[in-house]
Design an enzyme around this catalytic site. Structure first.
Site, PDB file in Angstrom:
ATOM      1  N   HIS A   1      -2.075   7.529   7.429  1.00  0.00           N
ATOM      2  CA  HIS A   1      -1.202   8.353   6.634  1.00  0.00           C
ATOM      3  C   HIS A   1      -1.914   9.861   6.128  1.00  0.00           C
ATOM      4  O   HIS A   1      -1.435  10.798   6.096  1.00  0.00           O
ATOM      5  CB  HIS A   1      -0.739   7.733   5.464  1.00  0.00           C
ATOM      6  CG  HIS A   1       0.551   6.677   5.767  1.00  0.00           C
ATOM      7  ND1 HIS A   1       1.572   7.302   6.206  1.00  0.00           N
ATOM      8  CD2 HIS A   1       0.597   5.420   5.317  1.00  0.00           C
ATOM      9  CE1 HIS A   1       2.409   6.063   6.643  1.00  0.00           C
ATOM     10  NE2 HIS A   1       1.975   5.039   5.975  1.00  0.00           N
TER      11      HIS A   1
ATOM     12  N   HIS B   1      -4.255   1.449   7.839  1.00  0.00           N
ATOM     13  CA  HIS B   1      -2.909   2.163   7.971  1.00  0.00           C
ATOM     14  C   HIS B   1      -2.737   3.211   6.904  1.00  0.00           C
ATOM     15  O   HIS B   1      -2.217   4.203   7.239  1.00  0.00           O
ATOM     16  CB  HIS B   1      -1.965   0.676   7.518  1.00  0.00           C
ATOM     17  CG  HIS B   1      -0.534   1.106   7.378  1.00  0.00           C
ATOM     18  ND1 HIS B   1       0.370   0.713   8.346  1.00  0.00           N
ATOM     19  CD2 HIS B   1      -0.067   1.741   6.580  1.00  0.00           C
ATOM     20  CE1 HIS B   1       1.733   1.277   7.994  1.00  0.00           C
ATOM     21  NE2 HIS B   1       1.402   1.977   6.718  1.00  0.00           N
ATOM     22  N   GLU B   2      -2.953   2.917   5.788  1.00  0.00           N
ATOM     23  CA  GLU B   2      -3.038   3.942   4.874  1.00  0.00           C
ATOM     24  C   GLU B   2      -3.777   5.189   5.265  1.00  0.00           C
ATOM     25  O   GLU B   2      -3.632   6.416   5.035  1.00  0.00           O
ATOM     26  CB  GLU B   2      -3.649   3.494   3.421  1.00  0.00           C
ATOM     27  CG  GLU B   2      -2.733   2.281   2.882  1.00  0.00           C
ATOM     28  CD  GLU B   2      -1.300   2.265   2.991  1.00  0.00           C
ATOM     29  OE1 GLU B   2      -0.864   3.497   2.859  1.00  0.00           O
ATOM     30  OE2 GLU B   2      -0.652   1.382   2.799  1.00  0.00           O
TER      31      GLU B   2
ATOM     32  N   GLN C   1       3.347  10.021   1.355  1.00  0.00           N
ATOM     33  CA  GLN C   1       4.476   9.116   1.395  1.00  0.00           C
ATOM     34  C   GLN C   1       5.522   9.666   0.250  1.00  0.00           C
ATOM     35  O   GLN C   1       6.718   9.257   0.267  1.00  0.00           O
ATOM     36  CB  GLN C   1       4.240   7.680   1.442  1.00  0.00           C
ATOM     37  CG  GLN C   1       3.791   7.361   2.756  1.00  0.00           C
ATOM     38  CD  GLN C   1       3.285   5.795   2.659  1.00  0.00           C
ATOM     39  OE1 GLN C   1       2.438   5.311   2.241  1.00  0.00           O
ATOM     40  NE2 GLN C   1       4.176   5.094   3.373  1.00  0.00           N
TER      41      GLN C   1
ATOM     42  N   GLY D   1       0.797  -1.310   0.077  1.00  0.00           N
ATOM     43  CA  GLY D   1      -0.023   0.021  -0.227  1.00  0.00           C
ATOM     44  C   GLY D   1       0.886   1.225  -0.030  1.00  0.00           C
ATOM     45  O   GLY D   1       2.332   1.333   0.162  1.00  0.00           O
TER      46      GLY D   1
ATOM     47  N   CYS E   1       5.900  -0.256   7.495  1.00  0.00           N
ATOM     48  CA  CYS E   1       5.757   1.000   6.819  1.00  0.00           C
ATOM     49  C   CYS E   1       6.775   1.409   6.003  1.00  0.00           C
ATOM     50  O   CYS E   1       8.029   1.369   6.631  1.00  0.00           O
ATOM     51  CB  CYS E   1       5.084   2.137   7.675  1.00  0.00           C
ATOM     52  SG  CYS E   1       4.704   3.452   6.901  1.00  0.00           S
ATOM     53  N   LEU E   2       6.585   1.688   4.695  1.00  0.00           N
ATOM     54  CA  LEU E   2       7.679   2.243   3.891  1.00  0.00           C
ATOM     55  C   LEU E   2       8.446   3.250   4.150  1.00  0.00           C
ATOM     56  O   LEU E   2       9.625   3.551   4.016  1.00  0.00           O
ATOM     57  CB  LEU E   2       7.312   2.142   2.389  1.00  0.00           C
ATOM     58  CG  LEU E   2       6.802   0.782   1.785  1.00  0.00           C
ATOM     59  CD1 LEU E   2       6.201   1.182   0.252  1.00  0.00           C
ATOM     60  CD2 LEU E   2       7.779  -0.016   1.418  1.00  0.00           C
TER      61      LEU E   2
HETATM   62  O1  GNR Z   1       4.065  -2.749   2.629  1.00  0.00           O
HETATM   63  C1  GNR Z   1       3.220  -2.556   3.653  1.00  0.00           C
HETATM   64  N1  GNR Z   1       2.986  -3.697   4.509  1.00  0.00           N
HETATM   65  C2  GNR Z   1       2.071  -3.664   5.478  1.00  0.00           C
HETATM   66  C3  GNR Z   1       2.178  -4.819   6.421  1.00  0.00           C
HETATM   67  C4  GNR Z   1       1.100  -4.574   7.357  1.00  0.00           C
HETATM   68  C5  GNR Z   1       0.254  -3.681   7.581  1.00  0.00           C
HETATM   69  C6  GNR Z   1       0.336  -2.669   6.792  1.00  0.00           C
HETATM   70  C7  GNR Z   1       1.196  -2.472   5.744  1.00  0.00           C
HETATM   71  S1  GNR Z   1       1.355  -1.069   4.775  1.00  0.00           S
HETATM   72  C8  GNR Z   1       2.909  -1.361   4.076  1.00  0.00           C
HETATM   73  C9  GNR Z   1       3.196  -0.174   3.108  1.00  0.00           C
HETATM   74  C10 GNR Z   1       2.949   1.008   3.560  1.00  0.00           C
HETATM   75  O2  GNR Z   1       3.819   1.748   4.311  1.00  0.00           O
HETATM   76  N2  GNR Z   1       1.848   1.818   3.430  1.00  0.00           N
HETATM   77  O3  GNR Z   1       1.516   3.232   3.898  1.00  0.00           O
HETATM   78 NI    NI Z   2       2.799   3.169   6.184  1.00  0.00          NI
END
Ligand code: GNR
Ligand code: NI
Length: 172
Positions: free
Chosen positions: A140, A136-137, A51, A46, A94-95
């Site tokens: 952000h 999670h997104e 980001q 995601g 998270c990236l």
């Molecule tokens: O790549 C991602 N893996 C992930 C694993 C578990 C819960 C959420 C994520 S999102 C993350 C990519 C990311 O940072 N998206 O904002």
């Molecule tokens: Ni993230």
């Protein structure tokens, strides 16, 4: 199509609140294409526009396991309608918080309203990893990172590590 640089904590831009998109036009579609390229290049599932430094309420996602069968999803102006009382725990990464992982509790199911790649309104019922990733997104878009849910000590340790990793990369 282009791979962009992903901003990482403690970059303050990640703390901005993203703004609603007025219209899904060519510019937004190009942004979504670039976001998807960037996400695949970083092996993520995601990515939120902030980001890569763009404060728009746009998310891309692909939780398919098979590299040959890509299932890209695009969410513009997403709103969570219904959240489950029940919580599930996932080990999140998270990236924008590279190489750090932690178990986070979130509602196990949710309904999300959004516009798709073509600006068409959609309603999606999500569960499992999809529900976790959407939440999670969406965090952000509010300037929230998963580390914000950890204890002060754990969070500060992670930020310290990331700050050090960053300064190590600066060649004087
Ligand atoms: O790549 C991602 N893996 C992930 C694993 C578990 C819960 C959420 C994520 S999102 C993350 C990519 C990311 O940072 N998206 O904002
Ligand atoms: Ni993230």
């Amino acid at each position: 199509m282009a791979v962009k640089t992903i901003l990482t904590e403690p970059n303050k831009i990640l703390r901005q609140i993203s703004k609603p998109v007025e219209k899904v036009g060519k510019e937004e579609q190009k942004l979504m294409d670039d976001m998807l390229d960037t996400m695949y290049a970083a092996n993520g599932i995601g990515l939120a526009a902030i980001q890569i430094g763009v404060p728009k309420r746009i998310i891309v996602m692909d939780i398919s396991k098979d590299q040959d069968k890509k299932e890209p999803r695009y969410f513009v102006n997403p709103v969570i309608k219904n959240k489950d009382e029940q919580k599930t725990t996932y080990e999140e990464g998270c990236l924008s918080v590279p190489n750090q992982f932690a178990e986070i509790d979130r509602p196990s199911q949710c309904e999300v309203e959004y516009l798709d790649y073509n600006g068409v309104p959609q309603l999606l019922k999500a569960e499992g990893l999809l529900a976790t990733c959407i939440q999670h997104e969406m965090d952000h878009l509010e300037g929230i990172l998963f580390i914000d849910y950890l204890s002060k000590l754990k969070k500060s340790m992670i930020i310290k590590k990331l700050s050090k990793a960053k300064s190590d990369r600066i060649v004087v």
